[in-house]
Scaffold this motif. Structure first.
Motif, PDB file in Angstrom:
ATOM      1  N   THR A  29       8.108   9.056  -2.035  1.00 41.96           N
ATOM      2  CA  THR A  29       7.249   7.889  -2.286  1.00 41.96           C
ATOM      3  C   THR A  29       8.053   6.805  -3.004  1.00 41.96           C
ATOM      4  OG1 THR A  29       5.432   9.441  -2.582  1.00 41.96           O
ATOM      5  CG2 THR A  29       5.041   7.189  -3.332  1.00 41.96           C
ATOM      6  N   LYS A  30       7.837   5.549  -2.594  1.00 38.84           N
ATOM      7  CA  LYS A  30       8.610   4.452  -3.203  1.00 38.84           C
ATOM      8  C   LYS A  30       7.805   3.677  -4.238  1.00 38.84           C
ATOM      9  CE  LYS A  30      12.336   5.108  -0.924  1.00 38.84           C
ATOM     10  NZ  LYS A  30      13.192   6.002  -1.658  1.00 38.84           N
ATOM     11  N   ARG A  31       6.481   3.606  -4.032  1.00 37.69           N
ATOM     12  CA  ARG A  31       5.656   2.744  -4.860  1.00 37.69           C
ATOM     13  C   ARG A  31       4.284   3.393  -5.065  1.00 37.69           C
ATOM     14  NH1 ARG A  31       6.779  -2.101  -6.230  1.00 37.69           N
ATOM     15  NH2 ARG A  31       8.669  -2.128  -5.002  1.00 37.69           N
ATOM     16  N   VAL A  32       3.716   3.248  -6.271  1.00 35.81           N
ATOM     17  CA  VAL A  32       2.354   3.773  -6.490  1.00 35.81           C
ATOM     18  C   VAL A  32       1.501   2.730  -7.205  1.00 35.81           C
ATOM     19  CG1 VAL A  32       2.667   6.285  -6.589  1.00 35.81           C
ATOM     20  CG2 VAL A  32       3.115   4.910  -8.624  1.00 35.81           C
ATOM     21  N   SER A  33       0.222   2.773  -6.938  1.00 39.47           N
ATOM     22  CA  SER A  33      -0.717   1.884  -7.643  1.00 39.47           C
ATOM     23  C   SER A  33      -1.282   2.647  -8.841  1.00 39.47           C
ATOM     24  CB  SER A  33      -1.862   1.500  -6.709  1.00 39.47           C
ATOM     25  OG  SER A  33      -2.574   2.661  -6.368  1.00 39.47           O
ATOM     26  N   SER A  34      -1.849   1.899  -9.807  1.00 41.04           N
ATOM     27  CA  SER A  34      -2.442   2.628 -10.945  1.00 41.04           C
ATOM     28  C   SER A  34      -3.643   3.437 -10.455  1.00 41.04           C
ATOM     29  CB  SER A  34      -2.805   1.699 -12.105  1.00 41.04           C
ATOM     30  OG  SER A  34      -3.641   0.694 -11.690  1.00 41.04           O
ATOM     31  N   LYS A  35      -4.283   2.989  -9.342  1.00 36.69           N
ATOM     32  CA  LYS A  35      -5.428   3.767  -8.819  1.00 36.69           C
ATOM     33  C   LYS A  35      -4.956   5.132  -8.303  1.00 36.69           C
ATOM     34  CE  LYS A  35      -9.465   3.803  -5.902  1.00 36.69           C
ATOM     35  NZ  LYS A  35      -9.508   5.219  -6.071  1.00 36.69           N
ATOM     36  N   SER A  36      -3.806   5.148  -7.578  1.00 37.62           N
ATOM     37  CA  SER A  36      -3.371   6.456  -7.063  1.00 37.62           C
ATOM     38  C   SER A  36      -2.872   7.363  -8.192  1.00 37.62           C
ATOM     39  CB  SER A  36      -2.344   6.325  -5.933  1.00 37.62           C
ATOM     40  OG  SER A  36      -1.254   5.594  -6.353  1.00 37.62           O
ATOM     41  N   ILE A  37      -2.269   6.758  -9.234  1.00 36.53           N
ATOM     42  CA  ILE A  37      -1.869   7.581 -10.399  1.00 36.53           C
ATOM     43  C   ILE A  37      -3.140   8.159 -11.026  1.00 36.53           C
ATOM     44  CG2 ILE A  37      -0.692   7.625 -12.640  1.00 36.53           C
ATOM     45  CD1 ILE A  37       0.792   5.053 -11.806  1.00 36.53           C
TER      46      ILE A  37
END
Ligand SMILES: NC(=O)c1ccc[n+]([C@@H]2O[C@H](COP(=O)([O-])OP(=O)(O)OC[C@H]3O[C@@H](n4cnc5c(N)ncnc54)[C@H](O)[C@@H]3O)[C@@H](O)[C@H]2O)c1
Length: 213
Positions: A29-37
């Motif tokens: 994974t390269k990028r995450v949103s605070s929602k997915s965290i």
């Protein structure tokens, strides 16, 4: 980093974030949103944003967080720039199990279990996991030789104070204490107590709350 005092709850979540980002990095994974965290860790987004705000600007609004940067950032926050070398003091039931477990091999680039120490001749000289068990008499010079920074203390409670003094005198600044006794050290010695009974009680309490009893 902001000079605001970081709350204890935020400090406790740091390794949880780090473990998650590491696993995401390993999955590509390269990028995450605070929602997915938030969804993955079951921590609400506002808490995550507040936790991260103690460390300045870690991501851009609407753009998410870069995983590689987060892994590097959290790794440095947690471990500093040097690999942490860890020794087990007291290689009985628990100490030998921890030596064999060796952090599950998960964090070997930031923490390494490098030695065991005991006073019992029947265990001294053995290799458990990848580590040799040394005589406590050798603590000072092995700590220097191997740059050991952390001790995991797994001796009986009657021996804990004596072992703590030996650890302190050897120049180690962090103890994870499993012995059921409250230890204090000089300023600069950080002692964390670990008690599986407390964890179990906390689990019981949460089970009770979740059933609405
Ligand atoms: N916190 C927890 O959740 C938890 C869980 C299990 C056990 N414990 C505690 O962990 C400790 C270890 O338990 P165990 O079952 O492995 O005990 P154990 O008796 O099997 O092992 C203790 C080891 O410490 C060594 N030792 C004694 N004095 C020493 C000293 N001064 N320096 C170095 N080594 C010394 C002994 O030779 C022995 O090998 C105990 O204090 C126990 O109460 C805590």
């Amino acid at each position: 980093m902001s000079d605001r005092i970081i709350p204890e709850a935020t400090k406790r979540r740091m390794p949880i974030y780090y473990k998650y980002f590491k696993s995401q990095q390993e999955a590509g994974t390269k990028r995450v949103s605070s929602k997915s965290i938030s969804d993955s860790l079951d921590i609400d987004s506002a808490t995550i944003r507040r936790d991260f705000s103690y460390f300045g600007e870690l991501g851009r609004k609407g753009y998410g967080y870069n995983i590689d940067s987060l892994v590097d950032f959290f790794s440095e926050q947690i471990f500093g720039k040097t690999v942490k070398k860890v020794a087990i003091i007291g290689v009985g039931n628990l100490g030998s199990a921890l030596l064999r477990y060796n952090f599950g091999g998960n964090v070997s680039n930031s923490m390494q279990l490098v030695a065991g120490f005991d006073i019992d001749e029947t265990v001294i000289g053995k290799t458990i996991g990848n580590c040799v068990v040394y005589n406590m008499d050798e603590l000072n010079h092995i700590v220097k030789e191997k740059n050991i920074n952390i001790a995991i203390l797994t001796v009986p409670k009657e021996s804990a104070e004596e072992a703590k003094i030996a650890i302190e005198n050897a120049g180690i600044h962090g103890i994870m204490n499993f012995a059921p006794v409250k230890l204090t050290g000089h300023e600069g010695l950080v002692i964390h107590d670990v008690d599986i009974t407390l964890e179990l009680q906390s689990l019981c309490f949460n089970m009770k709350l979740s059933r609405g009893e």
